[in-house]
Scaffold this motif. Sequence first.
Motif, PDB file in Angstrom:
ATOM      1  N   GLU A  20      -6.003   7.583  -0.227  1.00 24.28           N
ATOM      2  CA  GLU A  20      -4.705   8.084  -0.599  1.00 24.28           C
ATOM      3  C   GLU A  20      -4.502   9.174   0.689  1.00 24.28           C
ATOM      4  O   GLU A  20      -5.040   9.998   0.975  1.00 24.28           O
TER       5      GLU A  20
ATOM      6  N   LEU B 253       0.777   6.925   0.238  1.00 24.42           N
ATOM      7  CA  LEU B 253       0.014   5.651   0.622  1.00 24.42           C
ATOM      8  C   LEU B 253      -1.174   5.776  -0.443  1.00 24.42           C
ATOM      9  O   LEU B 253      -1.775   6.737  -0.616  1.00 24.42           O
ATOM     10  N   LYS B 254      -1.263   4.589  -1.376  1.00 18.02           N
ATOM     11  CA  LYS B 254      -2.485   4.602  -2.176  1.00 18.02           C
ATOM     12  C   LYS B 254      -3.113   3.209  -2.218  1.00 18.02           C
ATOM     13  O   LYS B 254      -1.930   2.203  -2.154  1.00 18.02           O
ATOM     14  N   TYR B 255      -4.250   3.158  -1.986  1.00 14.98           N
ATOM     15  CA  TYR B 255      -4.993   1.645  -1.989  1.00 14.98           C
ATOM     16  C   TYR B 255      -6.537   1.743  -2.005  1.00 14.98           C
ATOM     17  O   TYR B 255      -6.997   2.543  -1.723  1.00 14.98           O
TER      18      TYR B 255
ATOM     19  N   SER C 137       3.053   3.698  -2.045  1.00 16.53           N
ATOM     20  CA  SER C 137       3.099   3.926  -3.330  1.00 16.53           C
ATOM     21  C   SER C 137       4.591   4.573  -3.883  1.00 16.53           C
ATOM     22  O   SER C 137       5.099   4.453  -4.694  1.00 16.53           O
TER      23      SER C 137
ATOM     24  N   LEU D 257      -2.458  -6.624   5.919  1.00 14.89           N
ATOM     25  CA  LEU D 257      -1.716  -6.070   4.855  1.00 14.89           C
ATOM     26  C   LEU D 257      -0.123  -5.857   5.379  1.00 14.89           C
ATOM     27  O   LEU D 257       0.925  -6.183   4.605  1.00 14.89           O
TER      28      LEU D 257
ATOM     29  N   PHE E  62       0.714  -1.157  -0.018  1.00 16.63           N
ATOM     30  CA  PHE E  62      -0.042   0.057   0.117  1.00 16.63           C
ATOM     31  C   PHE E  62       1.035   1.350  -0.010  1.00 16.63           C
ATOM     32  O   PHE E  62       0.321   2.468  -0.061  1.00 16.63           O
TER      33      PHE E  62
ATOM     34  N   ASP F 227     -11.037   4.792  -2.847  1.00 13.45           N
ATOM     35  CA  ASP F 227      -9.569   4.988  -3.160  1.00 13.45           C
ATOM     36  C   ASP F 227      -8.971   5.692  -2.020  1.00 13.45           C
ATOM     37  O   ASP F 227      -9.581   6.992  -1.860  1.00 13.45           O
TER      38      ASP F 227
END
Length: 137
Positions: free
Chosen positions: A54, A44-46, A28, A122, A26, A52
């Motif tokens: 971020e 963080l992007k997930y 980025s 995660l 997660f 979404d």
Amino acid sequence: MEMDVPISVAYECYSDRESIPRWMPFISSVKILEDKPDLSRWSLKYKAFGQDIEYSWLARNMQPTPNQKIHWRSLEGLPNRGAVRFYPKGPSSCIVELTVSYEVPQLLVPVASALQPFLESLLRRGLERFAVFAKSN
């Protein structure tokens, strides 16, 4: 998590913060600030819980203890702090322990009860991928 690499290899691999997105699903990006190498900018992007997600934050990389501990705390952005501890298991293996604490962002308050087990899963997957990454270095 137990890893089949010497403690020095695990420590060196984890110390390279900018490589963390290669194995932590997660995260980025991580960029060390050129003029202040004790600071790093994280993104963080997930996609989770139908959204979404971020976030970004600036972290201070606290003074590490070589082959024992790496730790940080956010200075702005998503409030969090954490530590990675390394314990020798034998000459060619070690135990890596990751601890993270964070404030639940307002957007995720409705799913806060599901957030902890989700994030633990995660992080565990990230450590499993890290074990493979460290072994290949």
